[in-house]
Structure formats: C-alpha cells, structure tokens
Motif scaffolding. Structure first.
Motif: not given
Length: 737
Positions: A308, A311, A317-318, A321
């Motif tokens: 996290r 990120n 990137s989301d 992650t």
C-alpha cells in the motif's frame, strides 16, 4: 581729527610675522597633571527607556538581543565542532567494498544428496548486490516503508524525528524509546556500529556487541547523527543504499537481501517480484517477528501494508497493488518444510568446529540426506502421535534411516521437527536397548558354528554372577517353552535362550562382536549383557543393524559426502562410504537375516509387516517399559525407532512391538512407495526347523540323543572365536586400528 602726542606705529599684517625664521625650540615637557574634568553633554540613547513604562520593553529587548548573540555564537561553535567530527569520521570510514560484509563469522549452507539446499547455519550472506543489480521492486519497497525522503535529505530528517517523538510520547514512552525516526542513512550507521568493529577480546559475545550498537541513549543518537552526515559526505545515495542492501539483517541468520531471498524464496534478489520484495522489506523493523518462517500470515499482512505504501508513493499502480495483495508471497519448498533440522545439527556437531560452528569462511556441505525419506519419517511420527498417543502425553520418539553402507538418509530427534539446536534423541540420548541387542548374541553364535535350526531348552535357569550372587532371568511372558530353535527364540524374544547362548559362546565374544559392529558405548560385563542392559544411542544401534544387512561388515554412520569453501573448486573433505572391516561371515549374516525376518513374519515385530515386502527386524523393551525399540530393514534401508520419556518415566502399555513397530511401518510404507521391492539377502530354508534331539542344555553343553554330540561347524571354529575375543579386548584398550 588726528591724535596728538607721539606718533604711534601702524598696525599692519606684516607686523604679525617675523622676517627671520626663529630657531626651532624643543617642545616643553608637559607636566603631568590631573586632567580637568570635562563637562559633557549626555546624549539620550534611542534604545533607552523613556519613562517608567519603557523599562519592561527595554528589558525584554535586551534579553532577546543577549539570547540572539549567544545563539548565533553557539551555533557557529557547534557547527564547527560538527563539521570537524563529520570530516573526521568521513576520513576513517573504509571504502565501499570493505563495508559490504560485516559478519563476525562465516556461513554454512547444507545441501541434500541431490544438491538442493535444505538448511542454513551461521551468518548467511548472499552475493553482493547493488541498486542496479537488485530488483527495482526491492529498492522501491525499502524506500517506501523505511525512508520515503531518502533521496532528498542530507542524512537526517528533522520532520521524521519530531514525528517519532510525538508518537512515542502519545504512546506513553520516553521521547527516544520506540520509534526512532531514523533515516536509511542512520540505519546504515547503526549497521556499521558507528565504525566500531567487533572485537572478541573486548565483548563477552556478539550479542552484547550488537546490543551496544543499537542502544538508544541521547549521546548515542547524537553520535549516530554525526556518523550519518559523514556517510553522506563519503558516499552517494546509491552507495549508501548498497551498503544497506548487503548488511541488513532479515532473520534466520540472513545478512543482506540476497541471502534472505535465497533463504525464504530460493531465488536471487534480482528476481524478486513486488510481493516478495514487500515481504522482505516488511521484516526490517522486527525480523524475528515478521519472518515468514515464524508466522507466514503475519508476514503476509505486513507485506500488504508495504505494498500500500508503494502504491501511495507511485511505485505501483492500483491494479498491481490489488494483484499482489491478493496473491501474497509464499515460502519456497525447502523453507516451508524446514526439514532436517536434527540432521543438520548432527552434521554441524560431528565436523570440526573451525569448519562449522566457528567458521570464518563460507562453507558448503553436501550430505546424504534424502528429503523424501526425511519427510516420510517426520510424517510417520506425527501420524502415530496424533492418532495413537493420548493427548497431553510427554512421551518422545526418534527415528534414524540409513542405507546399508551407513549413509544416513533421514533423522528425527524428537516430536518437534521444525527445530534448530534442540536435544537430539537419535544421537545424544543413551538408553538401554533391551532385546534389540539380542541379534548380536546370535551373530556371535552363528559365526562360531551355531545354525539357525539348532535347538535350545527354554527352562528355569539361574547363573551365579561374581559379586552379585545368583541371577535368574525370566521371559517376558513368565512362561517356558521347552525345546525351541534359535530362530524361534529370537522371533519370540525369549530371554533364557539368549542368556544361555551368550554364556556358551562367551560374553567377551558377544561384547567383541557388538563393539565391532559399531556399538561403542560401555557394554555390560555380566550375563545381563545378552538382554540389552547396556546403553547405546539409536544412531549407533541402527548402524550396527546395517552391518547385518550388508553381509556382516561394520559400518560407520556418516552424513557428509563433500565439504568445500565458497569460491574454491576443489573440496576440502569427501566421503564415499562407511563400510569397514568384516565382523561375521557372510553365511552367518544370511542366517541371522532370515532369523530376524521371522521376528516380523511370526514374532514380536508382526505390526511392522508390509504385504509384498520382505522385512527383518528386532523389537526391544527395557525393564518397566522405560524404552521401546524397533529396528528393522528391507533390502534398501535400515530404520531404527525409539520411544520413551526423557526422564525415564515408564511407558504405559507400550512395547517395542507396539507403537515403535507401527511407526516404523508408517514410515517405511511411504519410503518404499516409489521403489520396487527387493528380496532380502538371506537363506531360504524349505521348511521350519524340526527338533531332532540335539539341544543346548542349562550348562551350555550340546547333546544329541543319548550321547554328547559335536557342535555344528559354521563360519569359524571355537579357537578362532577365542582369538577374535582377545583381539576385541586389545582393540578396546588400544583402539580399533
């Protein structure tokens, strides 16, 4: 009107000057006199208070001016002192390459028989890595979780320190206790112990040295900050991070991220994916707590937090992650199994300390361990204790598996299998062997001319023991069975026939045979020797049975096949086998294997029977059931099992033919599952022995019908046996060689 009287001279300018220049006169000597007090006009200072109300303002301003003067002067002094200290430390810091390996001792990497790593000992260090050769996910994970402003500060982070003090105070701790707010550069300063190397003459041990390196006193923090500035002066940011990558401790003896990647994932640090990198970076605050070998779920949760942070700081990137949080890193097969801990400890203790426990080099040891066999032994033990031992029982067990040449393939030293440095009941516990010793009584007899089908009278029997008086052995069942063959006597584990045979062939001959087979413990001097009154380890006894399987030659159990140093092409030590000198004839050995096969087929070891597989073995139970043994073999492997309590508490309802035999069977079924059954090397008589009137009497005489017969001849005559016994005595005095 003009004045009257005499004429006055005119007052003109020329009169003021003399036409001729007068001689220069010496200046007159001044008379010292008290200067006259001048009256001066006092000017009013603009800062001077005007009126009574101006005094407070004046005093406040004066104090601030004083503080300012003291502050900037002190700042100048402190700056000069810090600069001097920084440049002094920077001048004493070694070059980069000298800082990458700070271990006080070397490492030992232990391989199985196929060359795969299964255990690590000492301080592990992998290959040297840099910010360029390490996985970029690793450097991103470290920076994101440990020091996100690493590339922007000069070694110190006032904001981080202030935040750490605030958190510590809010949590009820001292300002310097708990969170430290250290930058990566400060952490490197700690790893380098502020430039103080470990000196064994100065420190009690390495742990005390490391504790001193990590103390959190104010003085230490100041020195750490100065050293961090020196590091920033000496090295670039990437070089500082390179030191960190190679020296950070990550649990399980791993120093550096490459060693940790190999230890936990069996891959180099260059191949780490984001989930694996996040797991390693997440271990940094508390390696012993967050290590995946200690608690995998806790380690994965910590890694999710690091992902996290990566990120949030733009490293992932989301979607990435979410992907790696949903699919966290897992341990490699070797790290997950943590198998062979007892085996590795035995190897470490059996070799010279300067090559193992106290090595300063990086050592690689290739061993005889078979991971499949090791796993089979561990699973069998767990199965028996889970299903057939009452809950809460503190009984222990041990297993040893080896080939007929003494190569140890598996070892379990206790119920807890994932251990390091634990008490090893397979190699360290000396226990009475009970009836598991009887094969060596019959081995001596067969080698002196007895046969598998000779008969002996099982009857009430007493013997006078010098210094102890009369001793009358009893069978386990408290019954007598009359005329029994040697094969039946061994299969039923009858005590009286075993004592009679031992007395007849001579206790010294029995002692010599057992010793030559590898039982090196002190052997009892009296007739109780035949019933296993002597103590031995499971490893010794299993090795002695291997000698019976291989045709009568002694073996020395061994686990090492090759020892070499990292970077060296030629090994320092090698071993290819453990077979030694012949102890009994091959004919005697083949008869004994047959007799022991009847133990499993129709005797006390029947619970070890496996359909379609020839097995020979012997049970053993000591007085009051304090120890229970089963040692048996197929054509491929010899396995010994022991059960008992560490404090000699009697087992309840357990004999060698019970749970140890069942545990042996559970393990052997797994071991043999991938092997083609092979016949045992034994005689194969067409029928069971028939009593023909010839037997061994109470006084050791062999009679046949109504008259005395001659003892059947076998591998040796009596004279040769006596000679062997004498040689055995000499060996016990002067050594085997």
């Amino acid at each position: 009107m003009s004045p009257t009287g005499p004429k006055r001279p005119k007052l003109v300018a020329d009169k003021r000057y003399s036409k001729t220049k007068p001689a220069a006169k010496k200046p007159a000597r001044r008379k010292s006199r008290k200067p006259a007090t001048k009256r001066t006009t006092r000017r009013t200072s603009p800062n001077r208070p005007k009126g009574i109300l101006g005094w407070p303002i004046f005093l406040i301003g004066w104090v601030f001016r004083l503080i300012w003067r003291l502050t900037w002067k002190s700042a100048v002094v402190v700056t000069l002192l810090v600069a001097g200290a920084v440049f002094y430390f920077a001048s004493t810091i070694p070059d980069l390459n000298a800082l990458l390996d700070g271990r006080a001792k070397g490492s030992v990497t232990i391989l199985d028989r196929y060359g795969a790593v299964y255990a690590w000992r000492g301080d592990q260090r992998g290959r040297t890595i840099t910010t360029e050769t390490a996985s970029p996910h690793l450097t991103h994970a470290i920076i994101a979780s440990e020091d996100k402003r690493f590339y922007g500060h000069l070694g110190l982070s006032p904001r981080g320190i202030a935040s750490a003090i605030r958190i510590n105070l809010s949590e009820g701790r001292g300002p310097l206790s708990g969170h430290g707010g250290s930058t990566l550069t400060q952490q490197v300063a700690k790893l380098l112990c502020l430039g103080v190397p470990f000196d064994p003459n100065e420190w009690k041990n390495e742990a005390a040295y490391e504790a001193d390196c990590r103390q959190g006193s104010l003085r230490r923090k100041i020195k750490e900050a100065v050293y961090a500035l020196a590091l920033e002066t000496k090295f670039s940011k990437d070089e500082i991070l390179t030191i960190y990558l190679n020296r950070a401790y990550l649990g399980a003896g791993s120093h550096g991220f490459d060693a940790a990647a190999q230890r936990y994932f069996s891959i180099p640090a260059s191949e780490l994916n984001p989930a694996q990198a996040a797991m390693l970076a997440g271990m940094l605050p508390k390696p012993s707590v967050y290590a995946p070998t200690a608690n995998l779920k806790r380690s994965q949760d910590r890694a999710a937090t690091v992902l996290r942070l990566m990120n949030e700081q733009g490293y992932l990137s989301d979607a990435e992650t979410a992907q790696f949080q949903a699919n966290p890193a897992t341990l490699s097969t070797a790290a997950k199994a943590q198998a062979g801990g007892y085996f590795a400890d035995w190897i470490m203790g059996d070799l010279p300390a300067f090559l193992t426990r106290k090595t300063t080099e990086d050592v690689i040891i290739k061993t005889t361990l078979d991971p499949r066999i090791q796993t089979a032994a561990e699973e069998a033990m767990s199965e028996i204790f889970a299903t057939k031992v009452s809950a809460g029982s503190e009984a222990e067990a041990a297993i040893v598996v080896m080939s007929s040449d003494g190569a140890v393939r598996g070892m379990v030293g206790g119920r807890e299998t994932k251990v390091t440095g634990a008490f090893n009941r397979a190699t360290q516990a000396k226990r009475q062997t009970g009836s598991a010793f009887k094969p060596f009584v019959y081995a001596a007899a067969l080698d002196m001319g007895y046969r598998w089908d000779d008969f002996i009278l099982d009857e009430p029997y007493c013997v006078n023991v010098p210094g102890s008086g009369e001793w009358c052995p009893k069978n386990y069942t408290r019954k007598h069975y009359g005329n029994v063959s040697l094969t039946e006597a061994l299969a039923r584990s009858l005590n009286i026939p075993a004592v009679k045979v031992a007395e007849d062939v001579g206790l010294e001959a029995v002692r010599s045979v057992a010793s030559m087979f590898g039982i090196e413990s002190d052997l009892a001097a009296g007739p109780a020797l035949a019933l296993g009154a002597s103590e031995s380890t499971l490893l010794e006894t299993t090795g002695a049975f291997a000698g019976i399987l291989n045709g009568g030659s002694a073996v020395i159990p061994y686990g090492l096949t090759e020892l070499s140093l990292v970077g060296e092409s030629d090994p320092l030590m090698t071993q290819t086998g453990g077979i030694g000198e012949r102890v009994i004839s091959q004919q005697a050995a083949q008869q004994l294997v047959y007799m022991m096969s009847r133990v499993v087929e129709a005797g006390t070891g029947s619970r070890a029977k496996i359909d379609g597989l020839e097995i020979a073995g012997k049970t053993g139970t000591t007085n009051s059931s304090r120890d229970a043994w089963f040692i048996g073999f197929t054509a491929e492997y010899v396995m010994g099992v022991w059960m008992g309590y560490d404090d000699n508490t009697p087992l309840k309802g357990v004999t060698g033919g019970g749970l140890p035999a069942e545990m042996w069977r559970e393990a052997m079924v797994r071991i043999q599952s991938e092997l083609v059954p092979t016949p045992l090397p034994m005689i194969r008589p067409g029928s069971a022995p028939q009593f023909d009137g010839r037997l061994i009497t109470s006084d050791g005489r062999v009679i046949q019908g109504q008259g005395q017969g001659n003892r059947p001849q076998g591998g040796q005559n009596v004279g040769q046996a006596v000679e062997d016994a004498l040689i055995g005595v000499l060996r016990s005095i002067f050594g085997k060689n």
